[in-house]
Enzyme design. Sequence first.
Site, short mmCIF file in Angstrom:
data_model
loop_
_atom_site.label_atom_id
_atom_site.label_comp_id
_atom_site.label_asym_id
_atom_site.label_seq_id
_atom_site.Cartn_x
_atom_site.Cartn_y
_atom_site.Cartn_z
N LYS A 124 0.75 -1.12 0.28
CA LYS A 124 0.33 -0.19 0.60
C LYS A 124 0.77 0.61 0.18
O LYS A 124 0.67 2.69 -0.53
CB LYS A 124 -1.45 0.20 1.14
CG LYS A 124 -0.35 -0.32 2.40
CD LYS A 124 -0.62 -1.26 2.38
CE LYS A 124 0.78 -2.71 3.44
NZ LYS A 124 0.12 -3.07 4.62
N VAL A 145 -4.92 -3.00 0.52
CA VAL A 145 -6.82 -2.23 1.99
C VAL A 145 -7.03 -3.77 1.66
O VAL A 145 -7.91 -3.99 1.25
CB VAL A 145 -7.34 -1.69 1.08
CG1 VAL A 145 -7.64 -0.87 1.82
CG2 VAL A 145 -6.02 -0.20 0.21
N GLY A 170 -6.16 -6.74 3.38
CA GLY A 170 -5.90 -7.90 3.59
C GLY A 170 -6.72 -9.16 2.57
O GLY A 170 -6.73 -9.04 1.42
N GLY A 201 3.32 -11.81 12.03
CA GLY A 201 3.31 -11.39 11.01
C GLY A 201 1.96 -10.50 10.52
O GLY A 201 1.83 -10.23 9.22
N LYS A 250 -3.50 3.19 2.85
CA LYS A 250 -4.70 2.88 2.56
C LYS A 250 -6.05 3.46 2.47
O LYS A 250 -6.74 3.25 0.88
CB LYS A 250 -5.38 1.54 3.51
CG LYS A 250 -4.23 0.42 3.50
CD LYS A 250 -4.09 -0.20 5.72
CE LYS A 250 -3.81 -1.51 5.48
NZ LYS A 250 -3.52 -2.21 6.58
N1 LIG Z 1 1.62 -8.81 6.49
C1 LIG Z 1 0.02 -8.21 6.63
O1 LIG Z 1 -0.34 -9.06 6.84
C2 LIG Z 1 0.10 -7.98 5.31
C3 LIG Z 1 1.03 -7.05 4.53
N2 LIG Z 1 0.96 -5.81 2.83
C4 LIG Z 1 2.38 -5.91 2.71
O2 LIG Z 1 2.84 -7.19 1.80
C5 LIG Z 1 4.33 -6.54 1.45
C6 LIG Z 1 5.48 -7.68 2.61
O3 LIG Z 1 4.99 -7.85 4.30
P1 LIG Z 1 5.47 -9.15 4.90
O4 LIG Z 1 5.69 -9.99 3.86
O5 LIG Z 1 4.27 -8.38 6.21
O6 LIG Z 1 6.97 -8.30 4.93
P2 LIG Z 1 8.01 -9.00 5.57
O7 LIG Z 1 8.76 -8.26 6.28
O8 LIG Z 1 7.88 -10.36 6.51
O9 LIG Z 1 8.48 -9.47 4.50
C7 LIG Z 1 9.18 -8.18 3.31
C8 LIG Z 1 10.72 -9.72 3.24
O10 LIG Z 1 11.47 -9.11 1.60
C9 LIG Z 1 12.34 -8.98 2.68
N3 LIG Z 1 12.95 -7.98 1.31
C10 LIG Z 1 12.78 -6.82 1.60
N4 LIG Z 1 13.37 -5.65 0.71
C11 LIG Z 1 14.27 -6.13 0.42
C12 LIG Z 1 15.36 -6.72 -1.10
N5 LIG Z 1 15.47 -5.43 -1.42
N6 LIG Z 1 15.85 -7.34 -1.36
C13 LIG Z 1 16.15 -8.65 -0.68
N7 LIG Z 1 14.89 -8.87 -0.29
C14 LIG Z 1 14.15 -7.63 0.69
C15 LIG Z 1 12.51 -8.62 3.67
O11 LIG Z 1 13.33 -9.01 4.04
C16 LIG Z 1 11.21 -9.97 3.99
O12 LIG Z 1 11.88 -11.05 3.87
C17 LIG Z 1 4.39 -5.23 2.10
O13 LIG Z 1 4.07 -4.02 1.99
C18 LIG Z 1 3.02 -5.14 3.76
O14 LIG Z 1 3.45 -3.81 4.10
C19 LIG Z 1 -0.36 -6.03 3.04
C20 LIG Z 1 -1.53 -7.16 3.66
C21 LIG Z 1 -1.14 -7.84 5.22
N1 LIG Z 2 0.26 -3.91 8.66
C1 LIG Z 2 -0.26 -4.55 8.22
C2 LIG Z 2 -0.72 -5.43 7.33
C3 LIG Z 2 -2.04 -5.61 6.61
O1 LIG Z 2 -1.66 -4.42 5.59
C4 LIG Z 2 -1.93 -4.13 9.53
O2 LIG Z 2 -1.61 -4.64 11.21
O3 LIG Z 2 -3.09 -4.04 9.01
#
Ligand SMILES: NC(=O)C1=CN([C@@H]2O[C@H](COP(=O)(O)OP(=O)(O)OC[C@H]3O[C@@H](n4cnc5c(N)ncnc54)[C@H](O)[C@@H]3O)[C@@H](O)[C@H]2O)C=CC1
Ligand SMILES: N[C@@H](CC=O)C(=O)O
Length: 583
Positions: free
Chosen positions: A351, A376, A378, A429, A447
Site C-alpha cells: 500500500k 487494503v 488484507g 506477521g 490505505k
Molecule cells: N503482513 C501482512 O499482514 C500484510 C502485508 N502487506 C504488505 O505486503 C508486503 C510484504 O509484507 P510482509 O510479508 O508482512 O513483510 P515481511 O517483512 O515479512 O517480508 C518482506 C520480505 O522482503 C524482504 N526484502 C525487503 N526488501 C528486500 C530487498 N531489497 N531485497 C531482498 N529482499 C528484501 C525482507 O527481508 C522480508 O523477508 C508489504 O508491502 C506489506 O505492507 C499487505 C497486507 C497485509
Molecule cells: N501492517 C498491516 C498489514 C496489513 O495491511 C496491518 O496490520 O494492517
Amino acid sequence: MASALADPEKASRLSVIKFGGSVLTCETDFRAAGAETYRHIRTGEKAIIIVSAIAGETDALLRQAEALGGSAADTARLVRLGEYRSAALMGLELARLGVRTRVLDPHEIGLVAQGDPLDADLSALDEAALERALDDADALVVPGFTAGHAVHGAATLGRGGTDLTAVFFAARTGADRVRLIKDVDGVYSEDPAVNPKAARYDALDYDAALQASRGLIQPKAIEAARAGGVVIEVAAMGAGAATRIAPGPASPGRLRHRGPMRVALLGCGAVGSGVLDYLRGHPELFELNPVLVRTPSRRRDDPRAAFTALIGEALDGGPDLVVELLGGADGPAAIMQGALSAGARVVTANKAAVARHYDALHAGGESGRLAYSAAVGGGVPVIEHVAALKSAGLASIEGVMNGTANFILDRLAAGSEFGDALAEAQRLGFAEADPSADVEGHDAADKLSILIREAFGVALPPDDITKQSLSEVSADKAAEAAARGLVYKQIGRCRLAGGRVEASVSVETVPAGHPLAGARNEENRFVLTDAAGRTRALYGKGAGRWPTAAAVFADIMDMRRAWSGDERVQGRATVRAAALKSA
Ligand SMILES: NC(=O)C1=CN([C@@H]2O[C@H](COP(=O)(O)OP(=O)(O)OC[C@H]3O[C@@H](n4cnc5c(N)ncnc54)[C@H](O)[C@@H]3O)[C@@H](O)[C@H]2O)C=CC1
Ligand SMILES: N[C@@H](CC=O)C(=O)O
C-alpha cells in the site's frame, strides 16, 4: 421449485461449488480449494461449498464396514465420515483466510434422503434454515454424499453422490451456478487421461452429458439437473472456462493451453512465503524464477524454490508476472514501474508504494496489468467492492483498516501492556517491517489514500491525511472506556463533501454497539455508504500470512487467466448496487 432463496437478487449472487475427490487428494489440497472459494467470495458472491471425502477414504471406510459385515444403514454411518472430515477441514481452511464460514451437518439443515440407504435420493432440505445460516456467513460448507434418512437415520447417495448433493442444493436454492470442480478442464468425449485425442466440449445437453461424462459425473446428478432446470458447470480448479451442461446443442471447444506463466516473486516474508506455497501448488500454471530475498544462505534448508539476493536474477528472462512483496515505497515502486514498462503484469500488496506512486504505476499501463487487492483490507475485498459500487455514487467510507492497531487495542482492552501486544502482532506477521507505520496511523493513511482514488478518483497523498497515534492508549485507559461501555478503535474515514474529500485516521472510543466496535484481533471492517445513505459492511481478516496471501493469489490467478485467454470468469461486476442496504 419454490425456495426461500429464490429472491432474484440473492439467488443470482449464490454459487454452489463442489470439490470432488479428484481435487481433494490430501490435506494440503484444501489450501487450493480455499483459494478457489475465496475467488468467488471476493466478487461478492455467497457460496455453498459441497465437499467429497479425500480420495481413497470412502473406499477404505467401505472396506472396513464390509469386513465387519453390518447393516447398510450402519455402513452409511461409517462411510459418511470421510465427507464430514472434509467439511471440517474446509471450514477450518476458510476460517484461516478470514472468510465468514459455517460448516453444517445434514441434520442442521433438514437434509434428508429416501430409498436404499447406500444409494439414496435426496428428498428434503430446510431452505429457511439454510437462508438463516447464509445471513451471517459468506460460505456454508456441507458434506456431500450423505444425508439423514427418515427410516434408517443415515444414508449415502451412491458413488459420485457429492455431485447429486451439489445439484440438489442448486435446484432448491435457485442458485444460478453449480460448479463441479474436477481434475479435468471440462467434459470430453472420452477420458482424456486414457485417450489424449478425446474432444472437449464447451456445452452439452443432458442426454449427451449422460453419455460423455460416465465416470466423471454421477448420472443421478445429471437427471436431477434436468428435472430441476439446473445448469451444471464442469471446470478445473482456478479455471474460467467450463463445460456447461444445459438444454441446447452440443458445442465442441478445445481450450488454448499456454503452459506455465513465468513468475518473479520478490520477497518471501510473512506474505511472500504463503504466496510461494500457493504458487507451488500449481506447477502446471506457474514457473518460478529464483525468489528475491535478503539473505539466500538462510534459505539453504528451504526446498521450495531457488533464492537470490540479486534483483537481476529474480527478474531474469523477462517474467510474465512480477509479484512484489518486499515492503517499502520508492524502491518497490520503481521495480514495478520497470516491470510494467517491460510488458509484464504486476501484483503487489504494497500500500505504501501504491499510495505514494499511484499515478506513475497507473500511467501508460494497459488496464488490468496491475492488481493490488491485498494492499487494503488484507483478505477483505474492499477494493473490489468500492470499484463495483462506485457507479452507485459512494459518499463515504469508514473502517478499521489496520490489523496491527486493532490487535493492540484489543489486547490493551484485555489488560495487556502496549509493548507486549505489539511484540505479539509482530510475531504473528501482522505488523509492518517498521511498526510505527501501524502505531502512528501511516499504514491506515496509505490505505485510505488508495480507497479515495478508487472511490472518488481524487488524489489525496497519505501525508496530507491527519493521523493520531495509538501510543496514548494504555490498558488502564481501555479499562476506563470499557466501564463506560466504550471501545477504543483506530478508524480511517473519508467522505466527499462539495467536490472535496475530507479524510482522517483517528484513535477514538466508540459505543460497544457501533458497527466497527466488534472488530476482534487483526480483523478489519469497512462501512461503505452511498449518496442515498445506503450502507454495505465488509468484515474479514485484515492482516496475516494466509488471508493476505489468498488475496494476492486471487489477483495472480486473475492475471494468469487474462494472460492465457481464459477469461470466461465472473468479474467484479457481481457486486451490485443492490448489495447496499438502506439504513
Ligand atoms: N503482513 C501482512 O499482514 C500484510 C502485508 N502487506 C504488505 O505486503 C508486503 C510484504 O509484507 P510482509 O510479508 O508482512 O513483510 P515481511 O517483512 O515479512 O517480508 C518482506 C520480505 O522482503 C524482504 N526484502 C525487503 N526488501 C528486500 C530487498 N531489497 N531485497 C531482498 N529482499 C528484501 C525482507 O527481508 C522480508 O523477508 C508489504 O508491502 C506489506 O505492507 C499487505 C497486507 C497485509
Ligand atoms: N501492517 C498491516 C498489514 C496489513 O495491511 C496491518 O496490520 O494492517
